[in-house]
Design a protein around this motif. Structure first.
Motif, PDB file in Angstrom:
ATOM      1  N   ARG A  81       0.837  -1.206   0.000  1.00  0.00           N
ATOM      2  CA  ARG A  81       0.000   0.000   0.000  1.00  0.00           C
ATOM      3  C   ARG A  81       0.873   1.257   0.000  1.00  0.00           C
ATOM      4  NH1 ARG A  81      -2.709  -3.351   3.640  1.00  0.00           N
ATOM      5  NH2 ARG A  81      -1.910  -2.205   5.408  1.00  0.00           N
ATOM      6  N   LEU A  82       2.126   1.089   0.411  1.00  0.00           N
ATOM      7  CA  LEU A  82       3.148   2.135   0.352  1.00  0.00           C
ATOM      8  C   LEU A  82       4.411   1.504  -0.223  1.00  0.00           C
ATOM      9  CD1 LEU A  82       3.021   3.752   3.932  1.00  0.00           C
ATOM     10  CD2 LEU A  82       2.175   4.766   1.817  1.00  0.00           C
ATOM     11  N   SER A  83       5.251   2.300  -0.838  1.00  0.00           N
ATOM     12  CA  SER A  83       6.558   1.785  -1.251  1.00  0.00           C
ATOM     13  C   SER A  83       7.484   1.766  -0.037  1.00  0.00           C
ATOM     14  CB  SER A  83       7.154   2.668  -2.349  1.00  0.00           C
ATOM     15  OG  SER A  83       7.551   3.920  -1.803  1.00  0.00           O
ATOM     16  N   ARG A  84       8.590   1.087  -0.159  1.00  0.00           N
ATOM     17  CA  ARG A  84       9.594   1.069   0.910  1.00  0.00           C
ATOM     18  C   ARG A  84      10.056   2.491   1.192  1.00  0.00           C
ATOM     19  NH1 ARG A  84      14.647   2.549   1.652  1.00  0.00           N
ATOM     20  NH2 ARG A  84      15.871   1.367   3.124  1.00  0.00           N
ATOM     21  N   THR A  85      10.311   3.248   0.127  1.00  0.00           N
ATOM     22  CA  THR A  85      10.789   4.624   0.280  1.00  0.00           C
ATOM     23  C   THR A  85       9.746   5.491   0.982  1.00  0.00           C
ATOM     24  OG1 THR A  85      12.172   4.389  -1.676  1.00  0.00           O
ATOM     25  CG2 THR A  85      11.653   6.636  -0.979  1.00  0.00           C
ATOM     26  N   GLU A  86       8.492   5.387   0.567  1.00  0.00           N
ATOM     27  CA  GLU A  86       7.429   6.181   1.193  1.00  0.00           C
ATOM     28  C   GLU A  86       7.304   5.854   2.682  1.00  0.00           C
ATOM     29  OE1 GLU A  86       4.367   6.716  -2.583  1.00  0.00           O
ATOM     30  OE2 GLU A  86       4.336   4.852  -1.426  1.00  0.00           O
ATOM     31  N   ALA A  87       7.346   4.570   3.022  1.00  0.00           N
ATOM     32  CA  ALA A  87       7.228   4.170   4.426  1.00  0.00           C
ATOM     33  C   ALA A  87       8.408   4.683   5.240  1.00  0.00           C
ATOM     34  CB  ALA A  87       7.118   2.647   4.535  1.00  0.00           C
ATOM     35  N   THR A  88       9.610   4.565   4.698  1.00  0.00           N
ATOM     36  CA  THR A  88      10.810   5.000   5.420  1.00  0.00           C
ATOM     37  C   THR A  88      10.822   6.513   5.611  1.00  0.00           C
ATOM     38  OG1 THR A  88      12.025   3.102   4.528  1.00  0.00           O
ATOM     39  CG2 THR A  88      13.331   4.898   5.430  1.00  0.00           C
ATOM     40  N   ILE A  89      10.483   7.253   4.566  1.00  0.00           N
ATOM     41  CA  ILE A  89      10.459   8.716   4.671  1.00  0.00           C
ATOM     42  C   ILE A  89       9.406   9.160   5.688  1.00  0.00           C
ATOM     43  CG2 ILE A  89       9.851  10.839   3.423  1.00  0.00           C
ATOM     44  CD1 ILE A  89      11.288   9.603   0.971  1.00  0.00           C
ATOM     45  N   ALA A  90       8.217   8.581   5.602  1.00  0.00           N
ATOM     46  CA  ALA A  90       7.154   8.957   6.543  1.00  0.00           C
ATOM     47  C   ALA A  90       7.565   8.650   7.969  1.00  0.00           C
ATOM     48  CB  ALA A  90       5.855   8.230   6.193  1.00  0.00           C
ATOM     49  N   LEU A  91       8.149   7.486   8.196  1.00  0.00           N
ATOM     50  CA  LEU A  91       8.573   7.126   9.548  1.00  0.00           C
ATOM     51  C   LEU A  91       9.669   8.062  10.038  1.00  0.00           C
ATOM     52  CD1 LEU A  91       8.376   5.336  12.001  1.00  0.00           C
ATOM     53  CD2 LEU A  91       9.844   3.664  10.840  1.00  0.00           C
ATOM     54  N   THR A  92      10.610   8.383   9.195  1.00  0.00           N
ATOM     55  CA  THR A  92      11.676   9.318   9.574  1.00  0.00           C
ATOM     56  C   THR A  92      11.088  10.671   9.961  1.00  0.00           C
ATOM     57  OG1 THR A  92      13.256   8.190   8.137  1.00  0.00           O
ATOM     58  CG2 THR A  92      13.779  10.456   8.756  1.00  0.00           C
ATOM     59  N   GLN A  93      10.143  11.173   9.182  1.00  0.00           N
ATOM     60  CA  GLN A  93       9.524  12.467   9.477  1.00  0.00           C
ATOM     61  C   GLN A  93       8.739  12.422  10.792  1.00  0.00           C
ATOM     62  OE1 GLN A  93       7.328  13.114   5.837  1.00  0.00           O
ATOM     63  NE2 GLN A  93       9.039  14.186   4.876  1.00  0.00           N
ATOM     64  N   ILE A  94       8.001  11.356  11.009  1.00  0.00           N
ATOM     65  CA  ILE A  94       7.238  11.215  12.262  1.00  0.00           C
ATOM     66  C   ILE A  94       8.186  11.197  13.455  1.00  0.00           C
ATOM     67  CG2 ILE A  94       5.822   9.605  13.616  1.00  0.00           C
ATOM     68  CD1 ILE A  94       4.490   8.842  10.861  1.00  0.00           C
ATOM     69  N   MET A  95       9.253  10.411  13.335  1.00  0.00           N
ATOM     70  CA  MET A  95      10.193  10.307  14.453  1.00  0.00           C
ATOM     71  C   MET A  95      10.887  11.636  14.723  1.00  0.00           C
ATOM     72  SD  MET A  95      11.811   6.498  13.935  1.00  0.00           S
ATOM     73  CE  MET A  95      12.433   6.299  15.605  1.00  0.00           C
ATOM     74  N   LEU A  96      11.354  12.283  13.662  1.00  0.00           N
ATOM     75  CA  LEU A  96      12.030  13.567  13.860  1.00  0.00           C
ATOM     76  C   LEU A  96      11.080  14.606  14.431  1.00  0.00           C
ATOM     77  CD1 LEU A  96      14.328  13.833  10.713  1.00  0.00           C
ATOM     78  CD2 LEU A  96      15.030  13.583  13.118  1.00  0.00           C
ATOM     79  N   GLY A  97       9.839  14.615  13.977  1.00  0.00           N
ATOM     80  CA  GLY A  97       8.856  15.551  14.511  1.00  0.00           C
ATOM     81  C   GLY A  97       8.622  15.352  15.997  1.00  0.00           C
ATOM     82  N   ALA A  98       8.514  14.099  16.413  1.00  0.00           N
ATOM     83  CA  ALA A  98       8.275  13.814  17.830  1.00  0.00           C
ATOM     84  C   ALA A  98       9.510  14.065  18.688  1.00  0.00           C
ATOM     85  CB  ALA A  98       7.816  12.357  17.984  1.00  0.00           C
ATOM     86  N   LEU A  99      10.679  13.779  18.136  1.00  0.00           N
ATOM     87  CA  LEU A  99      11.906  13.854  18.942  1.00  0.00           C
ATOM     88  C   LEU A  99      12.547  15.224  18.937  1.00  0.00           C
ATOM     89  CD1 LEU A  99      13.411  10.430  17.867  1.00  0.00           C
ATOM     90  CD2 LEU A  99      12.343  10.984  20.079  1.00  0.00           C
ATOM     91  N   SER A 100      12.415  15.984  17.864  1.00  0.00           N
ATOM     92  CA  SER A 100      13.117  17.271  17.799  1.00  0.00           C
ATOM     93  C   SER A 100      12.600  18.238  18.850  1.00  0.00           C
ATOM     94  CB  SER A 100      13.006  17.867  16.403  1.00  0.00           C
ATOM     95  OG  SER A 100      11.653  18.104  16.076  1.00  0.00           O
ATOM     96  N   ARG A 101      11.374  18.080  19.300  1.00  0.00           N
ATOM     97  CA  ARG A 101      10.827  18.934  20.365  1.00  0.00           C
ATOM     98  C   ARG A 101      11.365  18.562  21.740  1.00  0.00           C
ATOM     99  NH1 ARG A 101       5.124  17.579  18.458  1.00  0.00           N
ATOM    100  NH2 ARG A 101       5.548  17.901  16.281  1.00  0.00           N
ATOM    101  N   ARG A 102      12.007  17.411  21.835  1.00  0.00           N
ATOM    102  CA  ARG A 102      12.471  16.932  23.132  1.00  0.00           C
ATOM    103  C   ARG A 102      13.977  17.131  23.301  1.00  0.00           C
ATOM    104  NH1 ARG A 102       8.563  14.278  25.557  1.00  0.00           N
ATOM    105  NH2 ARG A 102      10.024  13.289  26.987  1.00  0.00           N
ATOM    106  N   GLY A 103      14.667  17.531  22.257  1.00  0.00           N
ATOM    107  CA  GLY A 103      16.121  17.610  22.258  1.00  0.00           C
ATOM    108  C   GLY A 103      16.709  18.607  23.121  1.00  0.00           C
TER     109      GLY A 103
END
Length: 195
Positions: A173-195
């Protein structure tokens, strides 16, 4: 697929049995996987299969752990080799999670589905989640502070996102690239506020 039953060290025999079980699931599905059939296909006696796994659920859990261990090892090796920033760590763990699910193939999903009907599964899932929380907390610790229950909750959310996106990629339903990019963005969004 019958393999020689020569004597092997216990750990080597366990790996042989897990590889044989994985091949059975891949070619015939989880319904075909019993300890007796595994023993027959591996060229060993039934007691050897039972000694290693105890029950069919024990075998399924061991198979799932086998796949999971590969994922954790791949992530740890990549982090150790090239993680210099928060962005590096997040990109590495995102790609490792998605790639492991994709490389495990459809048998990984079949094993998870077969396990979902067992009593042991919820405890097992909790153990896996705890392992990923520890792995991610350690990998991220040089860049972001994730203390106590609040940090654990953030990590559990990220693991949930990783699982959902990886499963979507596995179902195409997603490509490998789409899944990886989305996950990276989600993680960075959640973590960059905590740094």
């Amino acid at each position: 697929m019958l393999v020689s039953a020569k004597r092997m060290p216990k750990e080597q025999r366990r790996i042989q049995l897990l590889e044989t079980a994985s091949a059975i699931v891949r070619s015939q599905g989880t319904d075909a996987l019993t300890l007796a059939y595994l023993a027959e296909q591996a060229g060993v006696t039934k007691p050897i299969a039972y000694e290693h796994f105890g029950t069919r659920a024990g075998l399924l859990i061991a198979l799932y752990r086998h796949y999971d261990a590969r994922q954790a090892q791949a992530a740890q090796a990549a982090i150790a080799a090239r993680a210099e920033t928060l962005e590096d760590v997040v990109a590495i763990v995102s790609a490792a999670y998605v790639d492991c699910v994709l490389s495990a193939g459809p048998e990984f999903g079949a094993i998870a589905a077969a396990l979902s009907a067992t009593e042991e599964m919820e405890d097992f899932r909790q153990t896996l989640r705890d392992g990923y929380v520890d792995l991610y907390r350690e990998a991220l610790s040089p860049f972001v502070d994730l203390p106590g229950p609040e940090g654990r909750a953030v990590l559990l959310g990220l693991i949930g996102a990783a699982d959902a996106l990886s499963q979507a990629a596995a179902a195409q339903r997603l490509s490998r690239t789409e899944a990886t990019i989305a996950l990276t963005q989600i993680m960075l969004g959640a973590l960059s506020r905590r740094g």
